[in-house]
Design a protein around this motif. Structure first.
Motif, PDB file in Angstrom:
ATOM      1  N   ASP A   1      21.823  56.385  35.803  1.00 59.50           N
ATOM      2  CA  ASP A   1      21.282  57.242  36.842  1.00 59.50           C
ATOM      3  C   ASP A   1      22.420  57.910  37.614  1.00 59.50           C
ATOM      4  OD1 ASP A   1      22.246  55.323  38.646  1.00 59.50           O
ATOM      5  OD2 ASP A   1      20.259  54.659  39.287  1.00 59.50           O
ATOM      6  N   SER A   2      22.074  58.638  38.668  1.00 66.78           N
ATOM      7  CA  SER A   2      23.091  59.387  39.412  1.00 66.78           C
ATOM      8  C   SER A   2      24.056  58.479  40.172  1.00 66.78           C
ATOM      9  CB  SER A   2      22.423  60.363  40.372  1.00 66.78           C
ATOM     10  OG  SER A   2      21.671  59.662  41.344  1.00 66.78           O
TER      11      SER A   2
ATOM     12  N   TYR B   1      10.615  51.560  23.929  1.00 67.77           N
ATOM     13  CA  TYR B   1      11.690  51.891  23.000  1.00 67.77           C
ATOM     14  C   TYR B   1      12.781  52.740  23.624  1.00 67.77           C
ATOM     15  CZ  TYR B   1       8.641  50.212  19.284  1.00 67.77           C
ATOM     16  OH  TYR B   1       7.846  49.442  18.490  1.00 67.77           O
ATOM     17  N   PHE B   2      12.412  53.638  24.517  1.00 64.43           N
ATOM     18  CA  PHE B   2      13.375  54.553  25.118  1.00 64.43           C
ATOM     19  C   PHE B   2      13.126  54.645  26.613  1.00 64.43           C
ATOM     20  CE2 PHE B   2      12.407  56.144  20.845  1.00 64.43           C
ATOM     21  CZ  PHE B   2      13.656  56.069  20.264  1.00 64.43           C
ATOM     22  N   VAL B   3      14.159  54.983  27.350  1.00 64.53           N
ATOM     23  CA  VAL B   3      14.031  55.233  28.779  1.00 64.53           C
ATOM     24  C   VAL B   3      14.693  56.582  29.076  1.00 64.53           C
ATOM     25  CG1 VAL B   3      16.141  53.934  29.345  1.00 64.53           C
ATOM     26  CG2 VAL B   3      14.398  54.250  31.072  1.00 64.53           C
ATOM     27  N   ARG B   4      14.082  57.338  29.974  1.00 63.57           N
ATOM     28  CA  ARG B   4      14.613  58.649  30.347  1.00 63.57           C
ATOM     29  C   ARG B   4      14.579  58.767  31.862  1.00 63.57           C
ATOM     30  NH1 ARG B   4      12.773  63.935  31.499  1.00 63.57           N
ATOM     31  NH2 ARG B   4      14.283  65.473  30.827  1.00 63.57           N
ATOM     32  N   ILE B   5      15.557  59.443  32.432  1.00 66.44           N
ATOM     33  CA  ILE B   5      15.615  59.695  33.865  1.00 66.44           C
ATOM     34  C   ILE B   5      15.640  61.201  34.065  1.00 66.44           C
ATOM     35  CG2 ILE B   5      16.920  59.297  35.978  1.00 66.44           C
ATOM     36  CD1 ILE B   5      18.305  56.996  34.402  1.00 66.44           C
TER      37      ILE B   5
ATOM     38  N   GLN C   1      15.542  61.558  39.467  1.00 67.07           N
ATOM     39  CA  GLN C   1      15.825  60.137  39.275  1.00 67.07           C
ATOM     40  C   GLN C   1      14.572  59.301  39.016  1.00 67.07           C
ATOM     41  OE1 GLN C   1      19.319  59.079  39.060  1.00 67.07           O
ATOM     42  NE2 GLN C   1      19.100  61.263  38.769  1.00 67.07           N
ATOM     43  N   SER C   2      13.483  59.939  38.597  1.00 62.39           N
ATOM     44  CA  SER C   2      12.289  59.207  38.171  1.00 62.39           C
ATOM     45  C   SER C   2      12.543  58.651  36.774  1.00 62.39           C
ATOM     46  CB  SER C   2      11.064  60.123  38.153  1.00 62.39           C
ATOM     47  OG  SER C   2      10.770  60.591  39.445  1.00 62.39           O
TER      48      SER C   2
END
Length: 81
Positions: A2-3, A63-67, A71-72
């Motif tokens: 994340d940021s 399986y995957f994570v996205r931001i 920053q959600s």
């Protein structure tokens, strides 16, 4: 990441005793055989800032994570529920 340079991981687990953190969506294991989970580690990797199960009483897997730019956090996976 994340940021704030915290590492975010997602996956699946059959463990009923993950060290979830207070105030999360699903602090307890939801069902057999697996639940998804997501964890945010501190930027030095020494502590868990947040961890939650994410699932239903059926089979769930992340399986995957996205931001996104705000920053959600988004999880991608599957559910049998």
């Amino acid at each position: 990441m994340d940021s704030s340079n915290r590492v975010i991981v997602a996956g699946g687990t059959a463990s009923e005793d993950l060290n979830t953190t207070p105030g999360v969506v699903y602090p307890t294991y939801q069902g057999v055989p697996t639940d998804g989970f997501v964890a945010i580690f501190s930027n030095d990797g020494n502590t868990i800032d947040a961890m939650t199960y994410y699932g239903t009483p059926a089979y769930d897997q992340a399986y995957f994570v996205r931001i996104d730019d705000e920053q959600s956090i988004y999880l991608y996976g599957q559910s049998a529920s």
